[in-house]
Write a protein that holds these residues in place. Structure first.
Motif, PDB file in Angstrom:
ATOM      1  N   ALA A 117      23.700 -47.793   6.235  1.00  0.00           N
ATOM      2  CA  ALA A 117      22.606 -46.599   6.431  1.00  0.00           C
ATOM      3  C   ALA A 117      23.094 -45.808   7.665  1.00  0.00           C
ATOM      4  O   ALA A 117      23.013 -44.691   7.554  1.00  0.00           O
ATOM      5  CB  ALA A 117      21.232 -46.787   6.680  1.00  0.00           C
ATOM      6  N   TYR A 120      26.355 -44.025   6.741  1.00  0.00           N
ATOM      7  CA  TYR A 120      26.112 -42.904   5.986  1.00  0.00           C
ATOM      8  C   TYR A 120      25.446 -41.679   6.699  1.00  0.00           C
ATOM      9  O   TYR A 120      25.690 -40.505   6.452  1.00  0.00           O
ATOM     10  CB  TYR A 120      25.089 -43.213   4.787  1.00  0.00           C
ATOM     11  N   THR A 121      24.638 -41.954   7.693  1.00  0.00           N
ATOM     12  CA  THR A 121      23.735 -41.012   8.324  1.00  0.00           C
ATOM     13  C   THR A 121      24.741 -39.937   9.343  1.00  0.00           C
ATOM     14  O   THR A 121      24.518 -38.853   9.330  1.00  0.00           O
ATOM     15  CB  THR A 121      22.390 -41.625   8.878  1.00  0.00           C
ATOM     16  N   ALA A 156      17.586 -44.503   9.916  1.00  0.00           N
ATOM     17  CA  ALA A 156      19.117 -45.393   9.847  1.00  0.00           C
ATOM     18  C   ALA A 156      18.958 -46.667  10.459  1.00  0.00           C
ATOM     19  O   ALA A 156      19.202 -47.655   9.879  1.00  0.00           O
ATOM     20  CB  ALA A 156      20.452 -44.486  10.416  1.00  0.00           C
ATOM     21  N   LYS A 161      18.984 -44.540   4.523  1.00  0.00           N
ATOM     22  CA  LYS A 161      20.012 -43.407   4.384  1.00  0.00           C
ATOM     23  C   LYS A 161      19.378 -42.257   4.583  1.00  0.00           C
ATOM     24  O   LYS A 161      18.733 -41.632   3.733  1.00  0.00           O
ATOM     25  CB  LYS A 161      20.720 -43.753   3.071  1.00  0.00           C
TER      26      LYS A 161
END
Length: 270
Positions: A117, A120-121, A156, A161
């Motif tokens: 997560a 991704y963030t 996150a 995400k």
């Protein structure tokens, strides 16, 4: 604060408690990763030199007893902050505790989900990538300086995400944003005064440009906020005013929205 792990639990408890007392300025002494007797003896020596309230989370019973005896000898309060909670759990569940140092930081599936997560963030901060927004759990939108990035990072760290898209004057939001089906989209807003103050500080810390005047113009900021509010209303996105909210409070409300959003999707026929 003495811990055999990172000390995060202790710091959270202490800061929550000290916040309830006015006109005090606590001096924190934090000792994380205390897992050997010589380390604990060094900490006790420092307590003797500068006594104060001792709070600890030590799983090893011998270490805890050693620290308790030392504090009793020194004459300073000593509290195991986890013990009352452990006792309630053991009593209610009718099972003995199985102590694990740093058990909450285990490298399990949940840990790797948090790392995924976070990756991704970071990749989807400030609208950098919009092609795969559908993979997000939450997408935050708002004008500049509404705490989108720190809120996303906080989420996150809890395995969510989170992407964020800035709403910029004269630029249409990305078409991918308007087509999202799975993610929860949340708007963040704030008062024009707060945004102007933050932007002014930002401008002062950077090299001024020709756009600086319009960036901190209160009237133009108010127009930005109105357009953002209108967009959220048209799209049916929840809107959170962060003017007097901490990042933690904003994130807590977003997570409540997310739970409701996921529940709705589970009950929606495909």
């Amino acid at each position: 604060m003495i811990s055999d792990s990172t000390g995060e639990t202790l710091m959270t408890v202490v800061r929550a408690v000290t916040a309830q007392f006015e006109n005090i300025h606590p001096i924190e002494h934090v000792y994380p990763l205390i897992r050997q007797e010589r380390q604990l003896d060094r900490v006790i020596s420092e307590i003797e030199a500068a006594p104060g309230i001792v709070l600890y989370t030590l799983v090893e019973p011998e270490f805890a007893q050693h620290l308790e005896r030392a504090c009793q000898r020194i004459g300073t309060p000593c509290v195991n902050v986890m013990q009352p909670v452990h006792n309630v759990f053991s009593s209610f569940l009718n099972v003995d505790m199985a102590p694990r140092v740093g058990g909450q930081h285990a490298l399990d599936d949940e840990y790797f989900e948090r790392m995924e997560a976070l990756n991704y963030t970071m990749l989807h901060d400030d609208g950098q990538i919009t092609e795969d927004l559908e993979l997000a759990d939450v997408v935050l939108v708002g004008v500049s300086r509404t705490s989108k990035t720190p809120t996303c990072i906080y989420l996150a760290n809890r395995g969510i995400k989170a992407a964020n898209i800035p709403l910029v004057p004269e630029i249409k939001p990305p078409r991918q944003l308007m087509k999202l089906k799975k993610p929860l989209v949340v708007g963040l807003t704030a008062s024009a005064e707060r945004i102007r103050d933050i932007r002014q500080n930002r401008v002062l810390s950077t090299i001024p440009s020709t756009d600086s005047d319009s960036y901190i113009d209160r009237k133009l900021i108010s127009q930005e906020i109105l357009r953002a509010r209108k967009l959220c209303k048209e799209q049916g996105w929840p809107l959170i005013d962060v003017t007097r909210r901490s990042i933690e409070e904003t994130a807590a409300e977003i997570m409540a929205y997310l739970r409701a959003h996921k529940a709705d999707h589970r009950h929606t026929p495909q």
